[in-house]
Design a protein around this motif. Structure first.
Motif, short mmCIF file in Angstrom:
data_model
loop_
_atom_site.label_atom_id
_atom_site.label_comp_id
_atom_site.label_asym_id
_atom_site.label_seq_id
_atom_site.Cartn_x
_atom_site.Cartn_y
_atom_site.Cartn_z
N ASP A 108 0.76 -1.15 0.11
CA ASP A 108 0.05 0.02 -0.11
C ASP A 108 0.93 1.25 0.02
N GLY A 109 2.01 1.22 0.23
CA GLY A 109 3.13 2.24 0.52
C GLY A 109 2.83 2.96 1.77
N LYS A 110 1.70 2.51 2.65
CA LYS A 110 1.55 3.18 3.92
C LYS A 110 1.28 2.21 4.99
N LEU A 111 1.26 2.55 6.18
CA LEU A 111 0.86 1.65 7.34
C LEU A 111 -0.89 1.79 7.39
N SER A 112 -1.36 0.58 7.84
CA SER A 112 -2.87 0.78 8.36
C SER A 112 -2.90 1.34 9.70
N ASP A 113 -3.68 2.18 10.04
CA ASP A 113 -3.88 2.56 11.54
C ASP A 113 -4.34 1.40 12.37
N PHE A 114 -5.47 0.50 11.70
CA PHE A 114 -5.76 -0.41 12.49
C PHE A 114 -4.87 -1.67 12.81
N TYR A 115 -4.16 -2.07 12.03
CA TYR A 115 -3.16 -2.90 12.34
C TYR A 115 -1.82 -2.40 13.17
N LYS A 116 -1.87 -1.14 12.98
CA LYS A 116 -0.70 -0.52 13.94
C LYS A 116 -1.21 -0.50 15.14
N ASP A 117 -2.42 -0.08 15.44
CA ASP A 117 -3.01 -0.11 16.88
C ASP A 117 -3.15 -1.69 17.23
N GLN A 118 -2.99 -2.47 16.51
CA GLN A 118 -3.35 -3.91 16.98
C GLN A 118 -1.92 -4.63 17.32
N LEU A 119 -0.87 -3.93 16.80
CA LEU A 119 0.39 -4.28 16.93
C LEU A 119 0.91 -4.79 18.44
N PRO A 120 0.81 -3.92 19.21
CA PRO A 120 1.05 -4.33 20.71
C PRO A 120 0.29 -5.65 21.26
N ILE A 121 -1.10 -5.76 20.96
CA ILE A 121 -1.86 -6.92 21.25
C ILE A 121 -1.06 -8.07 20.54
N GLY A 122 -0.81 -7.66 19.24
CA GLY A 122 -0.41 -9.09 18.41
C GLY A 122 0.88 -9.32 18.89
N LEU A 123 1.78 -8.52 19.30
CA LEU A 123 2.91 -9.30 19.87
C LEU A 123 3.01 -10.06 21.02
N ILE A 124 1.78 -9.91 21.87
CA ILE A 124 1.56 -10.76 22.84
C ILE A 124 0.74 -11.76 22.50
N SER A 125 -0.29 -11.64 21.72
CA SER A 125 -1.36 -12.55 21.46
C SER A 125 -0.77 -13.82 20.47
#
Length: 563
Positions: free
Chosen positions: A108-125
């Motif tokens: 996409d050439g840019k980050l997704s705000d949704f997935y960026k916000d989900q990243l801290p949770i994703g690192l743990i989950s």
């Protein structure tokens, strides 16, 4: 379990999980494959994300691919240990959580705000998901492998048991056949017309050297350092019960961990800090109840399916409570989270407890079989030892007495030959009698020696009547004392041709029996030369020694009074 029953990490499930988590099964490629199946399949439950054009299923696959690649690389590089395996799981989870953001950035050439916000949770989950997949698969594989090895061991033990039982059945017949064969040969010599006593005596002596003594050596493992097998007691007990203690399915720590990782972040994202503050007391009550169940329900055994249902039913109570504090929409979702968490935790622990019980039952069965084999090995050793001592002692003594009598007669009469035949016939019974020797009294043993050596060696016993009774109270000591006396008489008759043997017995302090067997002769003639006789003395006495004084050789032996 004793003090550890209240601690999950120290109980049987915890021990099982530590072993399984440190095994090679925990870093096999099937772990990220299961993780990928969970991630990709659950992706179909959610709608497309508006702030990216990348297909959400491709995003899920990228997370799986990142985790898979990391898992494969670290699994090849790191040696399987608990710490290294945890590093592999966490690293794969971190890379798996970061990979979707990188794919979106590239495409996409840019980050997704949704997935960026989900990243801290994703690192743990993601890390926790991979860890759970690893524990689940490794636990199953580990228990199956352990069960397979235990079953193989059980088959080997059963084979060893059958072999030992066969040895015990065959031993008496085979040994008797060997002895009988030599007795028949001696009988044939005695049946020759006009035999010479000297030649007959030499033939019997030859039978002793070529057959009787080697046979006793083979039975005793002489020169092979054959030792009595140890029989270790089974120090642990296992009670086979149907079902499982409800306490083993509670898992409050695991329940709390899963709720904090999966459901508390969702509560924060949807309802904010106020929703987290409202649900925290309910979570505390739920975890406290699980601690109480694990502490108090140790004697409540239920079917595993019923136990899972009961714990899920308990969690169901928190659905209306969640609705009460959070409202209908969010409260129902979080309440279902309480129930789902209960299903996952109790289901996982039910599986683990089942694997633990199967492995423990097999291990205990193996211990029982091993003890049976050890006892049979000991029985074989005892039987071989008894036969060896009988052949070396009573049978050899009988042959030696026959040989010495015949050598003393230039032209034996028919009566002399017939007496020799009778004694040869009696020798074959000594083998069978040796196995029952523990039941014969001490004085009867001495009388048997007098009969065997009658006319060749006079045997005198000096002992207090009370001591004779004491010796008979200790069958093991009696058997050992008889072996010592028989060895001393045989040496006196064979080497020094002593006409008399004096046996003295007295009780010393510290529970010891002191035997002295004195005969005429010189020490150089009767000194054992490291043969089986010396081995017998070393085995059956606490200590022994040979001394010479005034033309007499004395064997002194000390034996512990042992029943």
């Amino acid at each position: 379990m004793t003090t550890s029953r209240g601690r999950f990490l120290l109980g049987p499930e915890g021990s099982f999980l530590r072993e399984a988590s440190a095994s090679r099964f925990a870093v096999e490629i099937w772990v990220p494959m299961l993780f990928g199946a969970v991630i990709v399949s659950t992706g179909f439950l959610f709608s497309d994300i508006d702030d990216t054009t990348v297909n959400p299923h491709l995003i899920d696959v990228s997370g799986f691919a990142g985790a898979l690649l990391t898992f494969a690389l670290l699994g090849l590089w790191l040696k399987p240990t608990l710490i290294n395996n945890v590093i592999t799981w966490v690293s794969a989870g971190v890379v798996g959580a970061i990979a979707p953001n990188l794919v979106i950035l590239v495409l996409d050439g840019k980050l997704s705000d949704f997935y960026k916000d989900q990243l801290p949770i994703g690192l743990i989950s993601y890390s926790l998901n991979i860890t759970l997949c690893a524990i689940l698969l490794s636990g199953i594989r580990f228990s199956l492998n352990r069960a397979r090895l235990l079953r193989q061991s059980l088959i080997q033990l059963e084979s060893a048991r059958a072999n030992l039982e066969s040895q015990i059945r065959q031993m008496r017949g085979e040994i008797r056949e060997s002895v009988d064969g030599e007795l028949r040969r001696v009988n044939e010599l005695l049946s020759q017309p006009e035999p010479e006593g000297k030649l007959l005596g030499e033939a019997v002596m030859k039978a002793i050297d070529e057959v009787i003594r080697p046979l006793s050596h083979r039975l005793a493992g002489f020169g092979l350092k054959v030792s009595k097998p140890d029989v270790g007691p089974i120090t642990e007990a296992i009670v086979i019960r149907k079902g499982v203690a409800l306490s083993r399915l509670a898992g409050p720590e695991l329940y709390l961990l899963l709720f904090l990782v999966f459901f508390m972040p969702a509560t924060y994202l949807v309802g904010g800090l106020s929703a987290v503050a409202a649900i925290t007391p309910l979570l505390a009550v739920k975890v406290l109840l699980l601690f109480v169940i694990r502490r108090k329900a140790t004697a409540l055994f239920v079917h595993r399916g019923l136990g899972i249902f009961l714990l899920a039913l308990l969690a169901g109570i928190f659905v209306p409570l969640s609705v009460l504090v959070l409202g209908t929409e969010l409260g129902v979702a979080i309440g279902i989270g309480f129930v789902n968490d209960a299903f996952v935790v109790s289901g996982l622990l039910a599986l683990i407890s089942k694997r633990v019980d199967v492995v423990n039952e097999l291990r205990f069965t193996n211990k029982q079989s091993q003890q049976v084999v050890q006892k049979l090995s000991q029985e074989v050793w005892v039987t071989r030892t008894k036969l060896a001592k009988a052949i070396h002692g009573a049978v050899q003594a009988k042959f030696l007495a026959i040989a010495l009598r015949l050598q003393a007669i230039t032209n034996p009469t028919e009566a002399d030959i017939e007496l020799a035949r009778q004694e040869v016939a009696e020798a074959t019974e000594l083998v069978a009698q040796s196995l029952e020797a523990d039941r014969v009294s001490f004085l009867n043993h001495i009388d048997d020696y007098r009969t065997t050596w009658g006319g060749l060696v006079g045997i005198e016993l000096q002992a207090e009547p009370g001591l004779i009774e004491t010796i008979d109270e200790y069958p093991l000591t009696r058997s050992c004392a008889v072996e010592v006396i028989g060895e001393a008489i045989a040496n006196a008759a064979k080497h020094s041709r002593s006409p008399n043997v004096l046996i003295s017995a007295e009780e010393e302090g510290f529970g010891l029996l002191r035997l002295s067997i004195a005969s005429e002769g010189r020490l150089s003639e009767t000194q054992p030369s490291g043969g089986y006789g010396s081995q017998i003395l070393g085995e059956v006495t606490r200590s022994w020694s040979l001394t010479e004084r005034d033309g007499k050789v004395t064997l002194t032996a000390r034996l512990p009074l042992n029943s």
